[in-house]
Write a protein that holds these residues in place. Structure first.
Motif, PDB file in Angstrom:
ATOM      1  N   GLY A  45       0.777  -1.235   0.000  1.00  0.00           N
ATOM      2  CA  GLY A  45       0.000   0.000   0.000  1.00  0.00           C
ATOM      3  C   GLY A  45       0.802   1.276   0.000  1.00  0.00           C
ATOM      4  O   GLY A  45       0.234   2.352   0.190  1.00  0.00           O
ATOM      5  N   ASP A  68      -3.632  -3.186   0.613  1.00  0.00           N
ATOM      6  CA  ASP A  68      -2.924  -2.574   1.734  1.00  0.00           C
ATOM      7  C   ASP A  68      -3.281  -3.366   2.981  1.00  0.00           C
ATOM      8  O   ASP A  68      -4.461  -3.495   3.328  1.00  0.00           O
ATOM      9  CB  ASP A  68      -3.355  -1.107   1.881  1.00  0.00           C
ATOM     10  CG  ASP A  68      -2.485  -0.338   2.870  1.00  0.00           C
ATOM     11  OD1 ASP A  68      -1.948  -0.961   3.800  1.00  0.00           O
ATOM     12  OD2 ASP A  68      -2.369   0.893   2.730  1.00  0.00           O
ATOM     13  N   GLN A  79      -7.927   1.121   6.723  1.00  0.00           N
ATOM     14  CA  GLN A  79      -8.022   2.449   6.130  1.00  0.00           C
ATOM     15  C   GLN A  79      -7.920   3.506   7.226  1.00  0.00           C
ATOM     16  O   GLN A  79      -8.695   3.499   8.180  1.00  0.00           O
ATOM     17  CB  GLN A  79      -9.331   2.615   5.372  1.00  0.00           C
ATOM     18  CG  GLN A  79      -9.473   3.984   4.726  1.00  0.00           C
ATOM     19  CD  GLN A  79     -10.675   4.069   3.805  1.00  0.00           C
ATOM     20  OE1 GLN A  79     -11.206   3.055   3.365  1.00  0.00           O
ATOM     21  NE2 GLN A  79     -11.117   5.281   3.500  1.00  0.00           N
ATOM     22  N   THR A 137      -9.294  10.576   8.137  1.00  0.00           N
ATOM     23  CA  THR A 137      -8.886  11.784   7.418  1.00  0.00           C
ATOM     24  C   THR A 137      -8.265  12.828   8.338  1.00  0.00           C
ATOM     25  O   THR A 137      -7.704  13.814   7.852  1.00  0.00           O
ATOM     26  CB  THR A 137     -10.096  12.408   6.695  1.00  0.00           C
ATOM     27  OG1 THR A 137     -11.124  12.689   7.654  1.00  0.00           O
ATOM     28  CG2 THR A 137     -10.638  11.447   5.637  1.00  0.00           C
ATOM     29  N   TYR A 193      -5.596   9.256   5.679  1.00  0.00           N
ATOM     30  CA  TYR A 193      -6.002   8.881   4.331  1.00  0.00           C
ATOM     31  C   TYR A 193      -5.567   9.970   3.363  1.00  0.00           C
ATOM     32  O   TYR A 193      -5.967  11.120   3.478  1.00  0.00           O
ATOM     33  CB  TYR A 193      -7.519   8.705   4.270  1.00  0.00           C
ATOM     34  CG  TYR A 193      -8.030   8.336   2.895  1.00  0.00           C
ATOM     35  CD1 TYR A 193      -7.926   7.026   2.439  1.00  0.00           C
ATOM     36  CD2 TYR A 193      -8.593   9.283   2.058  1.00  0.00           C
ATOM     37  CE1 TYR A 193      -8.380   6.673   1.184  1.00  0.00           C
ATOM     38  CE2 TYR A 193      -9.053   8.945   0.802  1.00  0.00           C
ATOM     39  CZ  TYR A 193      -8.945   7.641   0.373  1.00  0.00           C
ATOM     40  OH  TYR A 193      -9.391   7.305  -0.876  1.00  0.00           O
ATOM     41  N   HIS A 226      -4.217   7.410  -7.201  1.00  0.00           N
ATOM     42  CA  HIS A 226      -5.463   6.949  -6.593  1.00  0.00           C
ATOM     43  C   HIS A 226      -6.652   7.787  -7.065  1.00  0.00           C
ATOM     44  O   HIS A 226      -7.762   7.265  -7.235  1.00  0.00           O
ATOM     45  CB  HIS A 226      -5.356   6.992  -5.071  1.00  0.00           C
ATOM     46  CG  HIS A 226      -4.382   5.990  -4.523  1.00  0.00           C
ATOM     47  ND1 HIS A 226      -3.252   6.353  -3.839  1.00  0.00           N
ATOM     48  CD2 HIS A 226      -4.362   4.636  -4.604  1.00  0.00           C
ATOM     49  CE1 HIS A 226      -2.585   5.261  -3.491  1.00  0.00           C
ATOM     50  NE2 HIS A 226      -3.231   4.218  -3.949  1.00  0.00           N
ATOM     51  N   ARG A 241      -9.847   6.181  -8.885  1.00  0.00           N
ATOM     52  CA  ARG A 241     -11.202   6.431  -8.372  1.00  0.00           C
ATOM     53  C   ARG A 241     -12.122   6.938  -9.477  1.00  0.00           C
ATOM     54  O   ARG A 241     -13.242   6.451  -9.647  1.00  0.00           O
ATOM     55  CB  ARG A 241     -11.146   7.443  -7.233  1.00  0.00           C
ATOM     56  CG  ARG A 241     -12.497   7.743  -6.597  1.00  0.00           C
ATOM     57  CD  ARG A 241     -12.391   8.874  -5.589  1.00  0.00           C
ATOM     58  NE  ARG A 241     -12.017  10.132  -6.238  1.00  0.00           N
ATOM     59  CZ  ARG A 241     -11.787  11.273  -5.582  1.00  0.00           C
ATOM     60  NH1 ARG A 241     -11.874  11.288  -4.257  1.00  0.00           N
ATOM     61  NH2 ARG A 241     -11.470  12.367  -6.232  1.00  0.00           N
ATOM     62  N   ALA A 297     -12.920  -2.579  -5.082  1.00  0.00           N
ATOM     63  CA  ALA A 297     -12.567  -1.626  -4.030  1.00  0.00           C
ATOM     64  C   ALA A 297     -13.742  -0.703  -3.725  1.00  0.00           C
ATOM     65  O   ALA A 297     -14.634  -0.503  -4.547  1.00  0.00           O
ATOM     66  CB  ALA A 297     -11.348  -0.817  -4.446  1.00  0.00           C
ATOM     67  N   ASP A 298     -13.700  -0.110  -2.532  1.00  0.00           N
ATOM     68  CA  ASP A 298     -14.797   0.760  -2.111  1.00  0.00           C
ATOM     69  C   ASP A 298     -14.705   2.152  -2.714  1.00  0.00           C
ATOM     70  O   ASP A 298     -15.663   2.662  -3.279  1.00  0.00           O
ATOM     71  CB  ASP A 298     -14.814   0.867  -0.575  1.00  0.00           C
ATOM     72  CG  ASP A 298     -15.135  -0.463   0.076  1.00  0.00           C
ATOM     73  OD1 ASP A 298     -15.896  -1.233  -0.536  1.00  0.00           O
ATOM     74  OD2 ASP A 298     -14.617  -0.724   1.166  1.00  0.00           O
ATOM     75  N   ARG A 306      -7.743   0.906  -3.756  1.00  0.00           N
ATOM     76  CA  ARG A 306      -7.195   0.171  -2.625  1.00  0.00           C
ATOM     77  C   ARG A 306      -8.222  -0.697  -1.907  1.00  0.00           C
ATOM     78  O   ARG A 306      -9.359  -0.289  -1.693  1.00  0.00           O
ATOM     79  CB  ARG A 306      -6.567   1.153  -1.632  1.00  0.00           C
ATOM     80  CG  ARG A 306      -5.253   1.723  -2.081  1.00  0.00           C
ATOM     81  CD  ARG A 306      -4.756   2.831  -1.176  1.00  0.00           C
ATOM     82  NE  ARG A 306      -5.480   4.076  -1.389  1.00  0.00           N
ATOM     83  CZ  ARG A 306      -5.127   5.251  -0.872  1.00  0.00           C
ATOM     84  NH1 ARG A 306      -4.049   5.323  -0.095  1.00  0.00           N
ATOM     85  NH2 ARG A 306      -5.822   6.352  -1.115  1.00  0.00           N
ATOM     86  N   PHE A 343      -8.232  -2.117   1.739  1.00  0.00           N
ATOM     87  CA  PHE A 343      -7.515  -1.993   3.010  1.00  0.00           C
ATOM     88  C   PHE A 343      -7.736  -3.234   3.874  1.00  0.00           C
ATOM     89  O   PHE A 343      -8.701  -3.980   3.693  1.00  0.00           O
ATOM     90  CB  PHE A 343      -7.983  -0.750   3.758  1.00  0.00           C
ATOM     91  CG  PHE A 343      -7.541   0.540   3.120  1.00  0.00           C
ATOM     92  CD1 PHE A 343      -6.276   1.051   3.361  1.00  0.00           C
ATOM     93  CD2 PHE A 343      -8.385   1.242   2.266  1.00  0.00           C
ATOM     94  CE1 PHE A 343      -5.859   2.235   2.783  1.00  0.00           C
ATOM     95  CE2 PHE A 343      -7.982   2.427   1.677  1.00  0.00           C
ATOM     96  CZ  PHE A 343      -6.713   2.922   1.938  1.00  0.00           C
TER      97      PHE A 343
END
Length: 495
Positions: free
Chosen positions: A290, A313, A317, A320, A336, A342, A346, A354-355, A359, A361
């Protein structure tokens, strides 16, 4: 302090990136050309000129950040360049590649977004080249002493430039066909275009530094022979012994190390190859790891036209916001962060599993499976808790035609024979042992950078290069006026 109220009236504004759809079609740097200068003066105004500037402490180079912030605010670019280069040989490198621990240590960051220190640094460095402030500085006279520097990464180049300017005759030995170490073949072009590296190398040549490429010390030239030929030797080979993934299926075709993959993509950009033999085009790619190297693989695979890209990773996660209990200011927090790669993943939806971005996590690899021809086709993973223990019922498989291992590095590579031929002692981590003056157990041989410190940041690499240069200068002449920003046992600020 040009504007005493700047930090209250001006919000943080970062160097804008080009639109994702545009930048993934080329290998140019991700930032909008020319968009930094119009905003950087006001951003420099946000610096509070603190009585105790912790950005100094957070930066191992000891960069004089409030000073050059003030000078940029006043558009005094020559003096800003002079103050910046007083502590950093290569600010255009750190301004693009360093994760900016100085910003984590910014006093303003206690309760507001930090000053854009990294952007200001990059603006000064680029303006210095445009205005001709970076003329070569050859020494007034030569000392008659000779130094061999092994490795041309940021540590080796910083050490070589400092020692050359001190009057010593310096030759840099690099095993690759081009200079720059990981900056050349490990860092993708979209993070730092290589012309930034080339013009520094030309400056160093003009100052008198000699370069020997395609020369692996220990194999192409004997280490003992080199030691006998020079008055001092600096080992700055980096930590290039990569970590492995010990799981069933590792032997399958299509499972490769990140540092096998990235150099080939860089060679395409250099014009050596039309396409990479490991190109991700049309493939389902999974990156194990990661960190920044994994993100570099992600951005590269996206540009090569991968069918999908997923990055694993093993850590959960992060949030922030800084956790003040475990990572209080001014330490560098694990939060984050959305790198350019990334952000691209996204917006383009490269990883359906992935969400948010590419990544996954808290994910650990269990095994790899392939087809009847021995080609990898799937990666089987499981979710883990904070102690990396598998969580029952969370196992699943993701398609994988190319698996890239970006697990970091354990120490210097020993395959060339350099360490064994010199009889260098290693510490328990597998890195080169040294004393408080950067000296190894072999007289006249010094070690610096990742080869001795272990895997670290580019800003620490340059600081090591400057510090070992001062130690070598003192060894050769009895004293030194070269700056030594750090000692070999210094470490980043931590709780």
């Amino acid at each position: 302090m040009a504007d005493p109220k700047g930090f209250m009236t001006t919000p943080r504004q970062d160097w804008p990136r080009r639109p994702v759809e545009e930048r993934v079609r080329d290998w140019d740097e991700v930032y909008v050309p020319g968009a930094l200068l119009p905003i950087i003066g006001k951003q420099a105004d946000r610096c509070m000129d603190c009585g105790v500037p912790f950005c100094h402490e957070a930066c191992p180079l000891g960069n004089l950040i409030p000073e050059w912030n003030d000078l940029v605010s006043r558009e005094d670019w020559w003096r800003a360049s002079d103050r910046l280069h007083a502590t950093n040989n290569f600010p255009e490198f750190t301004g693009r590649l360093c994760p900016a621990p100085c910003e984590a240590g910014c006093v303003l960051a206690i309760n507001q977004p930090a000053v854009t220190i990294k952007n200001v640094e990059c603006a000064i460095a680029d303006r210095a080249w445009e205005e001709g402030f970076t003329e070569a500085r050859p020494p007034d006279r030569l000392s008659g002493r000779t130094v061999a520097v092994i490795g041309s990464g940021p540590t080796g180049l910083a050490a070589a430039q400092q020692l050359t300017r001190a009057g010593h005759t310096v030759a840099v030995y690099e095993r690759d066909d081009r200079l720059g170490g990981l900056m050349r073949y490990g860092i993708p072009e979209f993070k730092m275009e290589k012309h930034h590296l080339e013009r520094r190398l030309e400056q160093m040549r003009a100052e008198g530094t000699k370069f020997r490429t395609s020369t692996a010390v220990g194999r192409d030239v004997g280490a003992a022979e080199l030691r006998a030929r020079y008055d001092a030797v600096v080992i700055a080979t980096g930590a290039t012994a990569w970590r492995e993934l010990d799981v069933p299926g590792r032997e399958l075709t299509g499972v490769r190390q990140a540092m096998e993959y990235l150099p080939l993509a860089n060679r395409v950009c250099e014009g050596d190859l039309r396409t990479s033999p490991l190109s991700a085009a049309g493939k389902h790619v999974v990156i194990v790891g990661g960190g920044d190297t994994g993100a570099d693989c992600l951005g590269t695979a996206v540009r090569e036209g991968a069918a999908s890209v997923t990055q694993l990773d093993i850590y959960a996660q992060p949030g922030t916001e800084r956790d003040e209990d475990t990572e209080p200011w001014p330490t560098y927090p694990r939060i984050y962060r959305l790198s350019a790669a990334h952000e691209e993943a996204r917006e383009l939806g490269t990883a359906p599993a992935a969400d948010a971005d590419a990544r996954l996590f808290a994910a650990s690899t269990l095994r790899l499976t392939g087809d009847v021809d021995g080609q990898v086709r799937s990666l089987h993973l499981v979710e883990v808790d904070a102690q990396r223990r598998p969580l029952p019922g969370t196992g699943r498989a993701v398609p994988a035609d190319l698996v890239l291992l970006a697990l970091g590095f354990s120490g210097p590579d020993r395959t060339d024979g350099l360490i064994d031929q010199l009889g260098l002692e290693l510490d328990p981590r597998g890195t080169i042992a040294r004393d408080a003056s950067f000296a190894t157990n072999v007289p006249g041989v010094f070690a610096a950078g990742d080869a001795a410190r272990g895997q670290s940041l580019i800003v620490w690499a340059i600081a090591e290069g400057r510090a070992v240069a001062a130690a070598v200068d003192r060894h050769l002449t009895g004293s030194s006026r070269l700056p030594a920003p750090i000692g070999p046992y210094d470490r980043p600020m931590a709780v």
